[in-house]
Design an enzyme around this catalytic site. Structure first.
Site, PDB file in Angstrom:
ATOM      1  N   GLU A   1      12.439  27.793  19.396  1.00 25.83           N
ATOM      2  CA  GLU A   1      12.417  29.196  19.796  1.00 25.83           C
ATOM      3  C   GLU A   1      11.385  29.484  20.890  1.00 25.83           C
ATOM      4  O   GLU A   1      11.400  30.554  21.497  1.00 25.83           O
ATOM      5  CB  GLU A   1      12.138  30.097  18.598  1.00 25.83           C
ATOM      6  CG  GLU A   1      10.740  30.011  18.031  1.00 25.83           C
ATOM      7  CD  GLU A   1      10.530  31.035  16.919  1.00 25.83           C
ATOM      8  OE1 GLU A   1       9.627  31.863  17.073  1.00 25.83           O
ATOM      9  OE2 GLU A   1      11.268  30.990  15.918  1.00 25.83           O
TER      10      GLU A   1
ATOM     11  N   GLU B   1      33.093  34.852  11.975  1.00 25.87           N
ATOM     12  CA  GLU B   1      34.014  35.582  11.101  1.00 25.87           C
ATOM     13  C   GLU B   1      34.976  36.487  11.860  1.00 25.87           C
ATOM     14  O   GLU B   1      35.958  36.970  11.293  1.00 25.87           O
ATOM     15  CB  GLU B   1      33.207  36.404  10.081  1.00 25.87           C
ATOM     16  CG  GLU B   1      32.499  35.516   9.055  1.00 25.87           C
ATOM     17  CD  GLU B   1      31.722  36.303   8.019  1.00 25.87           C
ATOM     18  OE1 GLU B   1      31.473  37.504   8.252  1.00 25.87           O
ATOM     19  OE2 GLU B   1      31.367  35.724   6.984  1.00 25.87           O
TER      20      GLU B   1
END
EC number: 4.2.1.126
Length: 269
Positions: A110, A79
């Site tokens: 992960e 953004e």
């Protein structure tokens, strides 16, 4: 290590609650999150000041994380260019498991302690850059490994975690610990922990962009004019700054491509 993110919820027998009680209880827990963020502002300040220094010298900001934490980093990074008109690649979000993990969990991604640095190296990371590890638990191997390697290569490191004294914080030069306490659903860190991480990310990227000169007054003068709503917003910004009517302001904005350039062009007449 005491992991409050894994502590039992203060609430029990959730399946027996009415909808209204569930919603009110979740909301009551959510109200505590901004207070936890407030307590972390001194740590956030220290990191942001260092990020601004690095980015003024041409450095970039990287977020690394897994699962919800990784997605929040990607959200914030994605953004920044349309909001502030900076190049793509100035702020980068990287998630364990690659882009497919944005939508779908990638098994064991992960747990790979070596992969984050490989992912960062694909972007030719260097000593001007900053890496922020995002991990609610503060124990994610992917994030720990990435931060440790970044430190070895003189890359500035920070983190956003929701437990005190975590390995991720220990691996960071500028740790941010936002301790929000037990989740409403035990261990569901996409809730309060995720909200806290989002608030901190908002604070970091917004403040950095303001200090880099990407806001004038309180306006996003460099935003990308990518849809009708933003063109309308930009036109009204130009009107307010110049006193022009809507049509003339829109023409000036369209000609110059940004609010800042349109206002500068008007001022030079």
């Amino acid at each position: 290590m005491n992991r409050t993110t894994e502590s039992d919820s203060k609430y029990n027998h959730l399946e027996k609650m009415e909808v209204l009680e569930l919603l009110q209880s979740i909301n009551n827990e959510d109200k505590t999150v901004p207070l936890a963020v407030e307590r972390a502002i001194p740590s956030i300040t220290n990191l942001v000041e260092k990020i601004v220094e690095r980015m003024r010298e041409g450095g970039r900001l990287f977020y690394i994380g897994a699962g919800t934490s990784g997605r929040l980093g990607i959200l914030d990074a994605s953004e920044v260019p349309p909001t502030y008109g900076v190049p793509h690649g100035m702020v980068v979000g990287i998630i364990a498991g690659g882009d497919i993990a944005i939508r779908k969990a990638v098994e064991n991604a992960e747990d790979n302690k070596l992969q984050a640095w490989k992912d960062l190296m694909a972007h030719h990371i260097n000593e001007k850059d900053v890496v922020i590890g995002i991990a609610a638990s503060g124990t994610t191997p992917y994030v720990i490994g990435g931060l440790e390697e970044a430190n070895k290569h003189n890359v500035l490191t920070g983190c956003i975690v929701c437990n005190e004294g975590s390995p991720v914080a220990t691996s960071s030069q500028y740790p941010i610990e936002v301790v929000v306490g037990p989740e409403f659903v035990t261990g569901s860190t996409r809730m309060k922990s995720g909200t806290a991480q989002k608030l901190v990310l908002n604070m970091i990227s917004t403040t950095v962009m303001i200090k880099l000169g990407r806001v004038k007054g309180n306006k996003m003068v460099d935003m990308q004019l990518s849809n009708d709503k933003l063109v309308d917003r930009g036109t009204r910004m130009v009107m307010n700054a110049t006193g022009l009517d809507y049509k003339t302001a829109e023409e000036l904005l369209t000609k110059h491509g940004s609010v800042r350039k349109a206002i500068e062009a008007f001022s030079s007449i």
